[in-house]
Design an enzyme around this catalytic site. Structure first.
Site, PDB file in Angstrom:
ATOM      1  CG  ASP A  43      -6.164 -58.608 -32.320  1.00  0.00           C
ATOM      2  OD1 ASP A  43      -5.793 -57.701 -33.092  1.00  0.00           O
ATOM      3  OD2 ASP A  43      -5.637 -59.737 -32.290  1.00  0.00           O
ATOM      4  CG  HIS A  94      -9.461 -61.278 -34.634  1.00  0.00           C
ATOM      5  ND1 HIS A  94      -8.362 -62.091 -34.755  1.00  0.00           N
ATOM      6  CD2 HIS A  94      -9.675 -61.149 -33.297  1.00  0.00           C
ATOM      7  CE1 HIS A  94      -7.934 -62.449 -33.554  1.00  0.00           C
ATOM      8  NE2 HIS A  94      -8.730 -61.896 -32.652  1.00  0.00           N
ATOM      9  CG  HIS A  98     -11.879 -64.700 -30.963  1.00  0.00           C
ATOM     10  ND1 HIS A  98     -11.088 -65.427 -30.104  1.00  0.00           N
ATOM     11  CD2 HIS A  98     -11.150 -63.612 -31.271  1.00  0.00           C
ATOM     12  CE1 HIS A  98      -9.957 -64.793 -29.900  1.00  0.00           C
ATOM     13  NE2 HIS A  98      -9.963 -63.686 -30.608  1.00  0.00           N
ATOM     14  CG  HIS A 188      -6.766 -57.784 -26.958  1.00  0.00           C
ATOM     15  ND1 HIS A 188      -5.483 -58.043 -26.565  1.00  0.00           N
ATOM     16  CD2 HIS A 188      -7.156 -58.840 -27.715  1.00  0.00           C
ATOM     17  CE1 HIS A 188      -5.107 -59.224 -27.054  1.00  0.00           C
ATOM     18  NE2 HIS A 188      -6.101 -59.719 -27.747  1.00  0.00           N
TER      19      HIS A 188
HETATM   20 ZN   LIG Z   1      -8.636 -62.139 -30.604  1.00  0.00          ZN
END
Ligand SMILES: [Zn+2]
Length: 236
Positions: A43, A94, A98, A188
């Site tokens: 991510d 995503h 954020h 990530h």
């Molecule tokens: Zn994230």
């Protein structure tokens, strides 16, 4: 008075629980599958040079994964979006900024998701099918926005706190301790809370943990799939 407060609190709690159940009903969390398969997900990227380091790791291990990208980063590094997809990995949305997406209204979320979709489509030539909610938080407004844009929401089943943990061994051990068939593993290649795509830190620990995870899980008989491949094996 106390009784009335009590009733009010109970009603508010029931409404919150019902809203949460409704919002998460279509979210994929841990697909039930009949074989030893997992999906690695990365991510908050793309995030040079760490996304490229991960791509090299995944290529040398012949593993396909899924990258949930921030729209701001996808806009800043379209060539890296293309490199991820060209290497056979799945790309998902995503969100652009954020933020925790818990508000009731959906118009702002539709705009934010569409902006990310546009960044991904202009790099890839096609729209993503998957979305991961920032911080795993999904309210009614986001659920409605996802429905409108035909995006499937994907949560995570296992993580090793790699957003804060810098010891690759501890990240790996935490994930291996919880892994089971069908697990969607959260890792990530970027950072959630960095607004400037050019200002992100190293993901060296995640890259090293990814290498160790692949070796350990393969030795245990696991195969690695993209999230869409994993969902296709889901038993109803
Ligand atoms: Zn994230």
């Amino acid at each position: 008075m106390l009784i009335r407060l009590g009733i009010g609190f109970t009603v508010a709690l029931v409404i919150l629980v019902l809203a949460a159940v409704w919002s998460y009903r279509d979210v994929a969390i841990w697909p039930q599958v009949g074989e030893k398969v997992v999906a690695l997900t990365f991510d908050d990227g793309p995030n040079p040079p760490h996304t490229q380091a991960l791509l090299r790791e995944l290529e040398s291990a012949q593993v396909s994964a899924t990258f949930f990208m921030k729209g701001a980063n996808a806009e800043a590094f379209p060539e890296l979006v293309r490199a991820v997809a060209a290497a056979g990995h799945e790309v998902g949305n995503h969100s652009f900024y954020h933020r925790p997406m818990l508000a009731l209204g959906s118009a702002a979320y539709v705009e934010e998701l569409q902006r990310t979709n546009r960044a991904l489509e202009s790099a890839l030539g096609y729209l993503p099918h998957l979305f991961r909610p920032p911080y795993g938080l999904q309210g009614i407004g986001l659920t409605n926005a996802l429905k409108k844009l035909e995006l499937r929401s994907i949560a995570m089943g296992v993580h090793g706190s790699d957003w804060s943990e810098k010891d690759a061994g501890l990240i790996t051990d935490a994930i291996l301790a919880d892994i089971k068939p069908g697990a969607i593993v959260l890792l990530h290649d970027g950072h959630a809370d960095v607004a400037d795509p050019d200002a992100q830190d190293s993901r060296a620990a995640t890259v090293a943990a990814t290498r160790a995870l692949i070796v350990a899980l393969r030795a245990d008989g696991y195969r690695f799939l993209t999230v869409s491949e994993l969902l296709a094996l889901e038993q109803q």
